[in-house]
Design a protein around this motif. Structure first.
Motif, PDB file in Angstrom:
ATOM      1  N   VAL A   1       0.854  -1.188   0.000  1.00  0.00           N
ATOM      2  CA  VAL A   1       0.000   0.000   0.000  1.00  0.00           C
ATOM      3  C   VAL A   1       0.889   1.237   0.000  1.00  0.00           C
ATOM      4  N   ASP A   2       0.609   2.138  -0.939  1.00  0.00           N
ATOM      5  CA  ASP A   2       1.293   3.436  -0.998  1.00  0.00           C
ATOM      6  C   ASP A   2       0.380   4.450  -0.324  1.00  0.00           C
ATOM      7  N   TYR A   3       0.864   5.040   0.776  1.00  0.00           N
ATOM      8  CA  TYR A   3       0.057   5.997   1.513  1.00  0.00           C
ATOM      9  C   TYR A   3       0.377   7.424   1.076  1.00  0.00           C
ATOM     10  N   GLU A   4      -0.508   8.332   1.450  1.00  0.00           N
ATOM     11  CA  GLU A   4      -0.364   9.739   1.106  1.00  0.00           C
ATOM     12  C   GLU A   4       0.966  10.295   1.592  1.00  0.00           C
ATOM     13  N   ASN A   5       1.494  11.267   0.864  1.00  0.00           N
ATOM     14  CA  ASN A   5       2.696  11.960   1.284  1.00  0.00           C
ATOM     15  C   ASN A   5       2.334  12.929   2.403  1.00  0.00           C
ATOM     16  N   VAL A   6       3.056  12.850   3.510  1.00  0.00           N
ATOM     17  CA  VAL A   6       2.728  13.675   4.679  1.00  0.00           C
ATOM     18  C   VAL A   6       4.004  14.174   5.339  1.00  0.00           C
ATOM     19  N   PRO A   7       3.914  15.256   6.127  1.00  0.00           N
ATOM     20  CA  PRO A   7       5.063  15.664   6.943  1.00  0.00           C
ATOM     21  C   PRO A   7       5.409  14.580   7.961  1.00  0.00           C
ATOM     22  N   TYR A   8       6.653  14.581   8.379  1.00  0.00           N
ATOM     23  CA  TYR A   8       7.146  13.517   9.266  1.00  0.00           C
ATOM     24  C   TYR A   8       6.385  13.481  10.583  1.00  0.00           C
ATOM     25  N   ASP A   9       5.962  14.634  11.113  1.00  0.00           N
ATOM     26  CA  ASP A   9       5.250  14.619  12.389  1.00  0.00           C
ATOM     27  C   ASP A   9       3.898  13.918  12.255  1.00  0.00           C
ATOM     28  N   ILE A  10       3.238  14.045  11.122  1.00  0.00           N
ATOM     29  CA  ILE A  10       1.970  13.343  10.903  1.00  0.00           C
ATOM     30  C   ILE A  10       2.225  11.860  10.630  1.00  0.00           C
ATOM     31  N   PHE A  11       3.293  11.570   9.905  1.00  0.00           N
ATOM     32  CA  PHE A  11       3.667  10.182   9.623  1.00  0.00           C
ATOM     33  C   PHE A  11       3.858   9.378  10.903  1.00  0.00           C
ATOM     34  N   VAL A  12       4.656   9.892  11.834  1.00  0.00           N
ATOM     35  CA  VAL A  12       4.926   9.141  13.067  1.00  0.00           C
ATOM     36  C   VAL A  12       3.736   9.154  14.016  1.00  0.00           C
ATOM     37  N   ASP A  13       2.741   9.988  13.721  1.00  0.00           N
ATOM     38  CA  ASP A  13       1.530  10.062  14.543  1.00  0.00           C
ATOM     39  C   ASP A  13       0.392   9.257  13.917  1.00  0.00           C
ATOM     40  N   SER A  14       0.729   8.372  12.967  1.00  0.00           N
ATOM     41  CA  SER A  14      -0.308   7.631  12.227  1.00  0.00           C
ATOM     42  C   SER A  14       0.023   6.142  12.160  1.00  0.00           C
ATOM     43  N   PRO A  15      -0.022   5.430  13.287  1.00  0.00           N
ATOM     44  CA  PRO A  15       0.327   4.008  13.309  1.00  0.00           C
ATOM     45  C   PRO A  15      -0.700   3.152  12.574  1.00  0.00           C
ATOM     46  N   VAL A  16      -0.381   1.874  12.483  1.00  0.00           N
ATOM     47  CA  VAL A  16      -1.205   0.916  11.754  1.00  0.00           C
ATOM     48  C   VAL A  16      -1.547  -0.269  12.645  1.00  0.00           C
ATOM     49  N   TYR A  17      -2.796  -0.724  12.589  1.00  0.00           N
ATOM     50  CA  TYR A  17      -3.170  -2.061  13.027  1.00  0.00           C
ATOM     51  C   TYR A  17      -3.598  -2.810  11.773  1.00  0.00           C
ATOM     52  N   ALA A  18      -3.126  -4.023  11.610  1.00  0.00           N
ATOM     53  CA  ALA A  18      -3.522  -4.843  10.466  1.00  0.00           C
ATOM     54  C   ALA A  18      -3.772  -6.252  10.959  1.00  0.00           C
ATOM     55  N   GLY A  19      -4.672  -6.965  10.280  1.00  0.00           N
ATOM     56  CA  GLY A  19      -4.975  -8.313  10.740  1.00  0.00           C
ATOM     57  C   GLY A  19      -5.630  -9.193   9.700  1.00  0.00           C
ATOM     58  N   ARG A  20      -5.563 -10.465   9.982  1.00  0.00           N
ATOM     59  CA  ARG A  20      -6.209 -11.483   9.158  1.00  0.00           C
ATOM     60  C   ARG A  20      -7.727 -11.427   9.348  1.00  0.00           C
ATOM     61  N   HIS A  21      -8.157 -11.151  10.584  1.00  0.00           N
ATOM     62  CA  HIS A  21      -9.582 -11.065  10.917  1.00  0.00           C
ATOM     63  C   HIS A  21      -9.864  -9.627  11.335  1.00  0.00           C
ATOM     64  N   ALA A  22     -10.632  -8.908  10.541  1.00  0.00           N
ATOM     65  CA  ALA A  22     -10.774  -7.476  10.766  1.00  0.00           C
ATOM     66  C   ALA A  22     -12.153  -6.985  10.344  1.00  0.00           C
ATOM     67  N   LYS A  23     -12.550  -5.880  10.977  1.00  0.00           N
ATOM     68  CA  LYS A  23     -13.834  -5.245  10.660  1.00  0.00           C
ATOM     69  C   LYS A  23     -13.720  -3.769  11.007  1.00  0.00           C
ATOM     70  N   ASN A  24     -14.269  -2.905  10.137  1.00  0.00           N
ATOM     71  CA  ASN A  24     -14.274  -1.468  10.386  1.00  0.00           C
ATOM     72  C   ASN A  24     -15.711  -1.023  10.600  1.00  0.00           C
ATOM     73  N   ILE A  25     -16.017  -0.545  11.810  1.00  0.00           N
ATOM     74  CA  ILE A  25     -17.385  -0.209  12.195  1.00  0.00           C
ATOM     75  C   ILE A  25     -17.555   1.309  12.166  1.00  0.00           C
ATOM     76  N   ASP A  26     -18.562   1.775  11.437  1.00  0.00           N
ATOM     77  CA  ASP A  26     -18.812   3.207  11.320  1.00  0.00           C
ATOM     78  C   ASP A  26     -19.492   3.727  12.587  1.00  0.00           C
ATOM     79  N   LEU A  27     -18.889   4.736  13.219  1.00  0.00           N
ATOM     80  CA  LEU A  27     -19.450   5.347  14.434  1.00  0.00           C
ATOM     81  C   LEU A  27     -19.842   6.800  14.200  1.00  0.00           C
ATOM     82  N   THR A  28     -19.918   7.216  12.949  1.00  0.00           N
ATOM     83  CA  THR A  28     -20.047   8.630  12.627  1.00  0.00           C
ATOM     84  C   THR A  28     -21.448   9.170  12.861  1.00  0.00           C
ATOM     85  N   PRO A  29     -21.577  10.221  13.686  1.00  0.00           N
ATOM     86  CA  PRO A  29     -22.873  10.923  13.751  1.00  0.00           C
ATOM     87  C   PRO A  29     -23.176  11.574  12.404  1.00  0.00           C
TER      88      PRO A  29
END
Length: 631
Positions: free
Chosen positions: A192-220
């Protein structure tokens, strides 16, 4: 010259030569990194050996170059990034190795010289993550992983990290799903090629990845996206009931109503349900890392509710990330941080995390009151350390202690700005409500202090003690400087917010419902009776300083083998404490210390004591409205 005068001169020349033998580390300047954008590539496919492979392409100019490995961890408030986990570090230019030398003062700095004509170099290293919990937090398992980019990159010294651009790319195990605050720019297979960002945003944007995964929308409705990205040890742990999802949506909605602004363009919870990957809780501007056991959804008890972890880390997007203490802001992650305002950064976040858990139903109102009883008891009766140090001094603990285990936690104390800070802010809230006849509250402070500039998230918005005081005075006039300093510096107790809220702390012979539900993992807590807590095998954890057990000569780390001649278990000890209320005979404990056994007699007859909160008749109840959902 005489010999006496020659020697000091010779010595001074030697010392000067030594000082200049090592290149100095350039200080960060607010200027762009002129050579261009770095590329950081992370290969995260070596699950069996738990190794991340890193390759960086760094544009350079000929001459001396210093590259830094980040040391200070935002949210960790200390230099805890694992420099010892990197190995195989090499630098190359045009395919040829470059010599490098580590700085002996700033050991995360690597000095090298770029040859003439070279416009980019490559840096490669392996990040050797923990293969078992005894080596640190496990971040790679057969089913999931956690990439913290702060650990997978170097950056050039001499620049604010916000002025260094990064092009990040990650190769994941085949078929895995990854969650991060970074937007995708494209894919090639499992890379995966991610967006180009300043280094402070890069190190503030960790990743969780998994074989079993789900993304649940919580947006009002009508708000920037907020999603709960869950990875689990097995698919069954991902199954969340509609009413459980509704509670999490309500937590987000209540945060919106509290702060009145959002400081992210989107927000991604990173959430692991695992007995294999290490648990954690770490805040970021547009995301947070959260790790708990597998039964978060499947073992949910409606009356006990969920942990406040997600609510706490979400609050940090406002408090700690968008706004933080002035002495905590640093231009790069090798500049030491100062923690003097952590009682706001963490203490008020602890307060709001618990409040939002209650307001959303993540922790129902009765359970929230019971949970608060445990905190109140700690600061009323189980922090003898407050006799020699204040909450303010504990803001130094991340640097001094680094969350290492303590022999006598209640006396030594450690990072008490969290829960001690929570108690200070509870009292402040009650004071505002009482003084304004319920028309104003700490909610108004939260909106005025953190809920500014809706939609803005890239600007660092710092504050001082005086800013906190001024905003409090704008909400409700009071001598807030004295109020805060008296409690932070140990001149005033920290449990006053309970009675100010119309409740009082009492002790009963049964644990409250929340404490019962939370359990003690097979152990037992007799902190407020005989003055100790035990694990399931009788191993003593913390011993209350100057309590009955301590004064009888029992120390932490000792094991209770028998009680009144009977083999130890929690029920036997509980029965002995109950029986002693109607007897003058002491409780006899057979304890083991290393390879020695001895009998200790506890002359205690006060019965079982467990914290509860009860209403004070005739006094206004501010705690219930504090913990109740906003309309």
């Amino acid at each position: 010259m005489t010999r006496r005068r020659l020697l000091p001169l010779a010595l001074s020349l030697v010392l000067a030569g030594g000082a200049h033998a090592q290149a100095s580390v350039p200080q960060p300047q607010d200027v762009p990194y002129a050579p261009g954008m770095m590329k950081v590539e992370v290969d995260a496919t070596n699950l069996s050996q738990r190794i991340f492979r890193i390759k960086q392409t760094i544009p350079v100019q000929a001459g001396p170059l210093t590259l830094l490995y980040p040391r200070w961890v935002p949210g960790g408030h200390s230099p805890r990034n694992g420099l010892d986990d990197i190995a195989g570090l090499t630098f190359k230019a045009n395919g040829l190795k470059l010599d490098w030398k580590r700085d002996t003062l700033e050991v995360g700095a690597f000095h090298l010289v770029v040859p003439d004509g070279v416009t980019e170099i490559t840096a490669e290293f392996d990040l050797l993550t923990a293969t078992g919990p005894g080596q640190g937090r496990v971040v790679m398992t057969p089913n999931m992983l956690n990439i913290q980019f702060i650990s997978t990159s170097l950056y050039p010294a001499g620049h604010y990290m916000s002025r260094i651009m990064v092009d990040p790319r990650v190769t994941y195990p085949a078929g895995w799903t990854a969650f991060t605050a970074l937007h995708e720019d494209g894919r090639s297979g499992d890379t995966v090629d991610y967006e180009n960002v300043p280094y402070d945003i890069f190190v503030d944007s960790p990743v969780y990845a998994g074989r079993h995964a789900k993304n649940i929308d919580l947006t009002p409705a009508g708000k920037p996206q907020v999603k709960l990205g869950v990875v689990a040890d097995a698919p069954k742990y991902l199954e969340a009931k509609p009413e459980q999802v509704a509670i999490h949506k309500k937590m987000v909605d209540q945060a919106m109503k509290l702060f009145g602004a959002q400081h992210y363009d989107h927000y991604q919870f990173l959430f692991s349900l695992s007995d294999q990957m290490g648990g954690n809780g770490l805040e970021h501007q547009r995301s947070s890392e959260n790790g708990v056991g597998t039964d978060y959804f499947t073992g949910w008890k409606e009356k006990q509710g969920f942990t406040d972890l997600l609510a706490h880390e979400f609050v940090h997007s406002w408090n700690g990330k968008y706004r933080r203490g002035k002495d905590l802001w640093v231009p790069n992650l090798n500049t030491p941080m100062q923690n003097s305002l952590l009682w706001v950064y963490e203490g008020q976040t602890q307060y709001w995390g618990n409040v939002l858990a209650a307001r959303s139903g993540m922790r129902p109102l009765p359970a929230s009151i019971d949970a608060l009883a445990l905190v109140a008891a700690a600061y009323a009766d189980n922090r003898p350390g407050l006799s020699w140090r204040g909450i303010q001094d504990t803001t130094n603990d991340p640097i001094v202690v680094g969350r290492a285990p303590r022999a006598y936690l209640n006396y030594q104390m450690s990072e008490d700005y969290y829960r001690g800070g929570q108690m200070i802010w509870l009292e402040a809230d009650a004071l505002i409500r009482a003084g304004s006849n319920g028309k104003r509250s700490l909610d108004d402070f939260a909106r005025a202090f953190f809920g500014v500039n809706d939609g803005e998230w890239k600007v660092q918005n710092t504050y001082t003690f005086e800013d906190v005081v001024a905003t409090l005075n704008g909400v409700h006039p009071h001598d807030w400087a004295t109020f805060l300093r008296d409690r932070l510096d140990g001149k005033t107790g920290l449990a006053g917010g309970i009675e100010a809220s119309g409740w009082k702390l009492v002790y009963k012979d049964e644990p409250n419902a929340y404490a019962k539900g939370a359990g003690n993992r097979g152990g037992a807590d007799f902190t407020y009776s005989i003055g100790l807590s035990l694990g399931k095998d009788g191993a003593i954890g913390d011993v209350r300083w100057d309590g009955p057990a301590f004064n009888a000569g029992i120390g932490s780390g000792t094991q209770v083998v028998a009680v009144n001649g009977m083999a130890y278990d929690a029920d036997v000890l509980e029965d002995a404490i109950k029986a002693a209320t109607n007897s003058k005979a002491p409780i006899e404990l057979l304890v083991k210390e290393f390879d020695r056994y001895r009998t200790v007699k506890l002359d205690y007859h006060g019965g079982l004591r467990h914290p509860h909160l009860v209403r004070i008749e005739g006094k206004p109840d501010y705690l219930t409205p504090i913990l109740s959902a906003r309309k």
